[in-house]
Design an enzyme around this catalytic site. Structure first.
Site, PDB file in Angstrom:
ATOM      1  N   ASP A 153       7.711   3.561   2.367  1.00  0.00           N
ATOM      2  CA  ASP A 153       8.145   4.700   3.167  1.00  0.00           C
ATOM      3  C   ASP A 153       9.679   4.655   3.212  1.00  0.00           C
ATOM      4  OD1 ASP A 153       7.301   6.863   4.877  1.00  0.00           O
ATOM      5  OD2 ASP A 153       7.995   5.682   6.563  1.00  0.00           O
ATOM      6  N   PHE A 195       0.843  11.032   7.182  1.00  0.00           N
ATOM      7  CA  PHE A 195       0.352   9.674   7.391  1.00  0.00           C
ATOM      8  C   PHE A 195      -1.011   9.551   6.722  1.00  0.00           C
ATOM      9  CE2 PHE A 195      -1.269   5.952   9.635  1.00  0.00           C
ATOM     10  CZ  PHE A 195      -0.171   5.115   9.518  1.00  0.00           C
ATOM     11  N   VAL A 196      -1.243   8.414   6.073  1.00  0.00           N
ATOM     12  CA  VAL A 196      -2.438   8.247   5.238  1.00  0.00           C
ATOM     13  C   VAL A 196      -3.302   7.108   5.782  1.00  0.00           C
ATOM     14  CG1 VAL A 196      -3.231   7.742   2.893  1.00  0.00           C
ATOM     15  CG2 VAL A 196      -1.185   9.136   3.246  1.00  0.00           C
ATOM     16  N   ASP A 247       0.839  -1.208   0.000  1.00  0.00           N
ATOM     17  CA  ASP A 247       0.000   0.000   0.000  1.00  0.00           C
ATOM     18  C   ASP A 247       0.872   1.256   0.000  1.00  0.00           C
ATOM     19  OD1 ASP A 247       0.226  -1.298   2.801  1.00  0.00           O
ATOM     20  OD2 ASP A 247       0.047   0.847   3.201  1.00  0.00           O
ATOM     21  N   ASP A 300      -4.577   2.070   7.872  1.00  0.00           N
ATOM     22  CA  ASP A 300      -5.165   2.305   9.194  1.00  0.00           C
ATOM     23  C   ASP A 300      -4.313   3.198  10.076  1.00  0.00           C
ATOM     24  OD1 ASP A 300      -3.087   0.227   9.483  1.00  0.00           O
ATOM     25  OD2 ASP A 300      -3.761   0.193  11.571  1.00  0.00           O
ATOM     26  N   ARG A 312      -9.724   1.614   8.023  1.00  0.00           N
ATOM     27  CA  ARG A 312      -9.428   0.769   6.859  1.00  0.00           C
ATOM     28  C   ARG A 312     -10.611   0.672   5.903  1.00  0.00           C
ATOM     29  NH1 ARG A 312      -4.666  -2.118   7.848  1.00  0.00           N
ATOM     30  NH2 ARG A 312      -4.336  -2.872   9.968  1.00  0.00           N
TER      31      ARG A 312
END
Ligand code: XMP
Ligand code: MG
Length: 170
Positions: free
Chosen positions: A95, A144-145, A92, A151, A157
């Protein structure tokens, strides 16, 4: 706390269709193994595989990570052997890249025929371990996504779109 919407359902669906079309073209005749990294890639894998128009298989691995420099291990391994298979790792978010660096090394040691990466989101500015990313949905800033499988401490989610979150998990 959820802040702004970054990508709505329509934008995600359109980008996933483009990725699926590119993967279908590149992997024709190769019966690729789509290998999702649980848990947050599950929604993306579900949509991506339905946009792939060639025969393929899919499976999931799960990892546990203790710190930035050590202690990544499999808590769920692949169901079938990867030896001789064309593996498309699906994340997903990339980073630091440390998670995928470990997975790439492991899959190469196990003699996969090829290993490529498909990530929905890429946060390039935090990269520590460099790697080639063949398929990329969107680049994101240093936020942060959550949503679409991603989540914050287990929450959000189920949301169909992607949002920035006001803080990073501890
Ligand atoms: P590294 O640093 O190893 O991190 O490239 C990749 C892993 O961290 C998760 N990750 C996130 N999960 N929202 C999330 O829900 C995020 O903004 C985010 N950033 C990284 C990601 O799932 C991947 O397994
Ligand atoms: Mg993850």
């Amino acid at each position: 706390m959820i802040q702004e919407q970054l990508f709505d359902e329509a934008a995600i669906a359109a980008r996933v269709r483009e990725l699926g079309a590119a993967i279908s073209k590149d992997y024709a005749g190769k019966n690729p193994m789509i290998l999702g990294v649980l848990t947050s890639s599950a929604v993306f894998v579900g949509d991506l595989t339905r946009s792939i128009e060639i025969p393929c298989e899919f499976d999931f691995i799960a990892l546990s990570r203790y710190s930035d420099t050590e202690g990544i291990r499999f808590i769920k391994d692949t169901t079938a052997s990867v030896e001789g298979r064309h593996i498309l790792l699906v994340e997903d978010t990339i980073d630091t890249g440390l998670t995928l660096q470990y997975v790439l090394k492991t899959l190469r040691e196990r003699q996969a025929a090829s290993v490529e990466i498909c990530t929905l989101l890429d946060r390039k500015q935090r990269r520590i371990a460099g790697m080639d990313v063949k398929y990329r949905g969107f680049e994101i800033p240093d936020v942060f996504v959550v949503g679409y499988g991603l989540d914050y401490q287990g929450r959000y989610r189920e949301l169909p779109a992607l949002y920035s979150h006001g803080s990073w998990p501890k």
